[in-house]
Design a protein around this motif. Structure first.
Motif, PDB file in Angstrom:
ATOM      1  N   CYS A 126      42.293  38.676  41.077  1.00  0.00           N
ATOM      2  CA  CYS A 126      40.920  38.627  41.586  1.00  0.00           C
ATOM      3  C   CYS A 126      39.991  39.310  40.576  1.00  0.00           C
ATOM      4  O   CYS A 126      40.194  40.467  40.223  1.00  0.00           O
ATOM      5  N   ARG A 127      38.990  38.585  40.104  1.00  0.00           N
ATOM      6  CA  ARG A 127      38.056  39.121  39.119  1.00  0.00           C
ATOM      7  C   ARG A 127      37.278  40.318  39.683  1.00  0.00           C
ATOM      8  O   ARG A 127      37.061  41.316  38.999  1.00  0.00           O
ATOM      9  N   THR A 128      36.855  40.235  40.950  1.00  0.00           N
ATOM     10  CA  THR A 128      36.107  41.322  41.588  1.00  0.00           C
ATOM     11  C   THR A 128      36.937  42.602  41.624  1.00  0.00           C
ATOM     12  O   THR A 128      36.450  43.676  41.269  1.00  0.00           O
ATOM     13  N   CYS A 129      38.198  42.491  42.030  1.00  0.00           N
ATOM     14  CA  CYS A 129      39.076  43.663  42.088  1.00  0.00           C
ATOM     15  C   CYS A 129      39.340  44.214  40.685  1.00  0.00           C
ATOM     16  O   CYS A 129      39.386  45.428  40.495  1.00  0.00           O
ATOM     17  N   ALA A 130      39.504  43.329  39.691  1.00  0.00           N
ATOM     18  CA  ALA A 130      39.755  43.758  38.319  1.00  0.00           C
ATOM     19  C   ALA A 130      38.545  44.530  37.776  1.00  0.00           C
ATOM     20  O   ALA A 130      38.700  45.554  37.109  1.00  0.00           O
ATOM     21  N   GLN A 131      37.335  44.065  38.073  1.00  0.00           N
ATOM     22  CA  GLN A 131      36.120  44.760  37.621  1.00  0.00           C
ATOM     23  C   GLN A 131      35.996  46.123  38.303  1.00  0.00           C
ATOM     24  O   GLN A 131      35.648  47.117  37.660  1.00  0.00           O
TER      25      GLN A 131
END
Length: 166
Positions: A126-131
């Motif tokens: 998940c891009r949001t979680c990675a950010q």
């Protein structure tokens, strides 16, 4: 090449039909991988592939035979379908199939095109979680006095951007 009629009739006559599931199984024991193999015309065949070839014709190029009943011993032609390897894997119960069916990350964000990031190992994250995870890491990383001095000394862009926040 389709299987000849005379050679396959013997295997059909020596099969057992499970009436609740309508699965046809050959009396011989399956091999370690769960599939039954038979010998015909000096060659060995998986019985489900031979059955498909006998009843439905040649297996199309690039396709493999899927058991719709999920029983590897079954060679009932109505339970067999020629499909691509990808489709066969995704229909299964392995880790690839389980992960492909997921539509949300563990924190509840949608797995949609813009929110999916592929790792070096071709895993979806998940891009949001990675950010969010990266922000937390950088916040803690910058608090380290050695790192802060290094960034200041070399006029690193991160320090210049955030010198008023420090």
């Amino acid at each position: 090449m389709p299987i000849k009629h005379k050679s396959f009739k013997h295997f059909i006559q020596n099969s057992i039909v499970d009436f609740p599931t309508q699965c046809w199984t050959y009396r011989a024991c399956p091999e370690k991988d769960g599939y039954c193999r038979i010998g015909m015309n000096g060659k060995r065949y998986s019985i489900h592939r031979a059955s498909y070839s006998y009843f439905k014709g040649q297996i199309p190029y690039g396709k493999e035979i899927d058991h719709l009943c999920r029983n590897r011993k079954c060679f009932n032609p109505s339970h067999l379908e020629a499909i691509t390897h990808r489709t066969n894997v995704l229909r299964g119960i392995g880790l690839s199939a389980i992960n492909a069916k997921k539509t949300f990350c563990p924190k509840g964000h949608l797995y949609i095109g813009y929110n999916i990031k592929m790792t070096r190992n071709q895993e979806r994250i998940c891009r949001t979680c990675a950010q969010d995870q990266n922000r937390i890491f950088m916040r803690e990383y910058i608090k380290n006095p050695d790192v802060k001095a290094h960034l200041k000394r070399y006029k690193h862009e991160y320090y210049l951007r955030n010198k008023y926040a420090n």
